[in-house]
Scaffold this motif. Sequence first.
Motif, PDB file in Angstrom:
ATOM      1  N   HIS A 104       0.794  -1.229   0.000  1.00 18.85           N
ATOM      2  CA  HIS A 104       0.000   0.000   0.000  1.00 18.85           C
ATOM      3  C   HIS A 104       0.828   1.282   0.000  1.00 18.85           C
ATOM      4  N   HIS A 108       2.510   0.727  -4.388  1.00 15.01           N
ATOM      5  CA  HIS A 108       1.561   1.741  -4.859  1.00 15.01           C
ATOM      6  C   HIS A 108       2.286   2.905  -5.524  1.00 15.01           C
ATOM      7  N   LYS A 229      -5.212   2.547  -6.809  1.00 13.57           N
ATOM      8  CA  LYS A 229      -5.968   2.341  -5.566  1.00 13.57           C
ATOM      9  C   LYS A 229      -7.212   1.492  -5.818  1.00 13.57           C
TER      10      LYS A 229
END
Length: 283
Positions: A104, A108, A229
């Motif tokens: 994350h 990401h 996301k």
Amino acid sequence: MNRCTIDYKTIKSTQPEIISRIIEIDEESPNCFREMDRLLRSDQVVASFILRVANSPIYNRSQPIRTLPIAISLLGINIIRSLVILAFSRSVFSKNKNALVRTHIWQHSLLVAIASYNICSELGKSADCEEAFVAGLVHDIGKILLFTHARKDYMDALTYALESDCSSREAEQRFLGTDHYQIGEQAVRAWKLPSQFQLYIGTDLDQLAPGQAENKILLWLAIANNLIKGAGIGANPCDLDVRKEKLIAYGLNEEYADYLLDEAFFQKLIDDEIYQFCANDHS
């Protein structure tokens, strides 16, 4: 709740003082190229990383870049400085085995950078692609700094955000008394990065304010951020229809939104040389 304090001059890396001094180089100084070369040579890990990334398809100038002076002169101080930040981020996450953090934050940021580059290449101007890539790399630098300076509290915030399905800003304020937008904007000032980076780092990319979409780099970044996301990397995943609706809200036509949401585009990002090097090489 005590507000998390960040020491921007003490970066936790192999040679933190070298990284900090590279970030502080004044690009207006007549000796900036020579000083950058000298500092890079003193950290072989960072130097090797710079040369490898400089020879990737994103930065390659149709000729091999074999020396640091050539890399610095061709890419420029700002891109080299941003790659140094990437090297710092990689050094942080290469040692961390926590799947939530790696997915994350680290993966990401990499995927948003590569997606920003590709979207800009297809919809924008080739001259803007490098800045779109760097904007993607650094857009969540505030999260990296929070993680390195307050690991337990940040992990609590990240876990809470995912379990409660709330924004990262809300979770960070709850557990750290600040958020990655504020920390990132302060880092831009402390590290003397180009002023436009405050826009890339300090903007809520989920909800661009009226007029912000006129900045095409910011628009490509917002599209890429929401794309990644929505796939569940950086936040909880969204239904395909919701993801498509968000992309169209940024002004994309239905055909291009479908193209971005196709598995082939995501695989293209995963197969990218920089992603493979940075995300999977833990040395």
